[in-house]
Write a protein that holds these residues in place. Structure first.
Motif, PDB file in Angstrom:
ATOM      1  N   VAL A   1       0.832  -1.197   0.000  1.00  0.00           N
ATOM      2  CA  VAL A   1       0.000   0.000   0.000  1.00  0.00           C
ATOM      3  C   VAL A   1       0.869   1.250   0.000  1.00  0.00           C
ATOM      4  O   VAL A   1       2.056   1.207   0.326  1.00  0.00           O
ATOM      5  N   ILE A   2       0.252   2.384  -0.363  1.00  0.00           N
ATOM      6  CA  ILE A   2       0.900   3.688  -0.321  1.00  0.00           C
ATOM      7  C   ILE A   2       0.030   4.612   0.518  1.00  0.00           C
ATOM      8  O   ILE A   2      -1.201   4.554   0.450  1.00  0.00           O
ATOM      9  N   VAL A   3       0.670   5.443   1.351  1.00  0.00           N
ATOM     10  CA  VAL A   3      -0.050   6.374   2.212  1.00  0.00           C
ATOM     11  C   VAL A   3      -0.400   7.607   1.398  1.00  0.00           C
ATOM     12  O   VAL A   3       0.453   8.189   0.727  1.00  0.00           O
ATOM     13  N   ILE A   4      -1.687   8.011   1.434  1.00  0.00           N
ATOM     14  CA  ILE A   4      -2.148   9.144   0.624  1.00  0.00           C
ATOM     15  C   ILE A   4      -2.466  10.377   1.462  1.00  0.00           C
ATOM     16  O   ILE A   4      -2.760  11.430   0.904  1.00  0.00           O
TER      17      ILE A   4
ATOM     18  N   THR B   1       5.514   3.940   1.111  1.00  0.00           N
ATOM     19  CA  THR B   1       4.896   2.658   0.781  1.00  0.00           C
ATOM     20  C   THR B   1       5.358   1.609   1.769  1.00  0.00           C
ATOM     21  O   THR B   1       6.417   1.741   2.377  1.00  0.00           O
ATOM     22  N   GLY B   2       4.570   0.566   1.900  1.00  0.00           N
ATOM     23  CA  GLY B   2       4.922  -0.523   2.801  1.00  0.00           C
ATOM     24  C   GLY B   2       3.925  -1.660   2.688  1.00  0.00           C
ATOM     25  O   GLY B   2       2.888  -1.538   2.030  1.00  0.00           O
TER      26      GLY B   2
ATOM     27  N   VAL C   1      -4.833   5.016   3.133  1.00  0.00           N
ATOM     28  CA  VAL C   1      -3.919   4.204   2.331  1.00  0.00           C
ATOM     29  C   VAL C   1      -4.644   3.694   1.090  1.00  0.00           C
ATOM     30  O   VAL C   1      -5.867   3.534   1.093  1.00  0.00           O
ATOM     31  N   MET C   2      -3.877   3.488   0.012  1.00  0.00           N
ATOM     32  CA  MET C   2      -4.417   2.918  -1.222  1.00  0.00           C
ATOM     33  C   MET C   2      -3.510   1.793  -1.661  1.00  0.00           C
ATOM     34  O   MET C   2      -2.298   1.817  -1.425  1.00  0.00           O
TER      35      MET C   2
END
Length: 114
Positions: free
Chosen positions: A10-13, A21-22, A72-73
């Motif tokens: 996922v990536i934090v938006i 990302t993590g 997150v996305m």
């Protein structure tokens, strides 16, 4: 069915860690929160305690704190960019001959299964 699952990339938006990302380590279903590896790290003070194996060391350690799932996305496995998650209903046959329907998650950008 959950849009984000354990093990997803996922990536934090939104928030202080925007753009990081993590991998999802844990999903806290009742609170709509996820714990992401390397994101939302906080310091935690621990006391020196005694366990059955021996003395536990104390001090300051950094741990990942939960982040809200709306912040997150999912990362598309094909394009490596953030994407929305869609669901597709597929019908199949079980080994004993009965019909079964399955909801499959897919990335809306590339159409690839997740």
């Amino acid at each position: 069915m959950a849009r984000i699952k354990k093990g997803d990339q996922v990536i934090v938006i939104a928030g202080k860690d925007k753009g990081k990302t993590g991998r999802v380590l844990e999903v806290l279903k009742g609170k709509d929160r996820v714990i992401v590896e390397g994101v939302q790290r906080v310091t935690k003070h621990t006391k020196v305690g005694q366990s059955q194996q021996g003395a536990r060391t104390g001090g300051i350690e950094t741990v990942e704190a939960p982040i809200h799932a709306s912040n997150v996305m999912l990362v598309d496995p094909k394009t490596k960019k953030r994407t929305r998650v869609g669901f597709r209903v597929e019908e199949g046959v079980r080994p004993d001959g009965r019909k079964r329907t399955v909801r499959v998650r897919y990335a809306k950008k590339s159409g690839e299964d997740l």
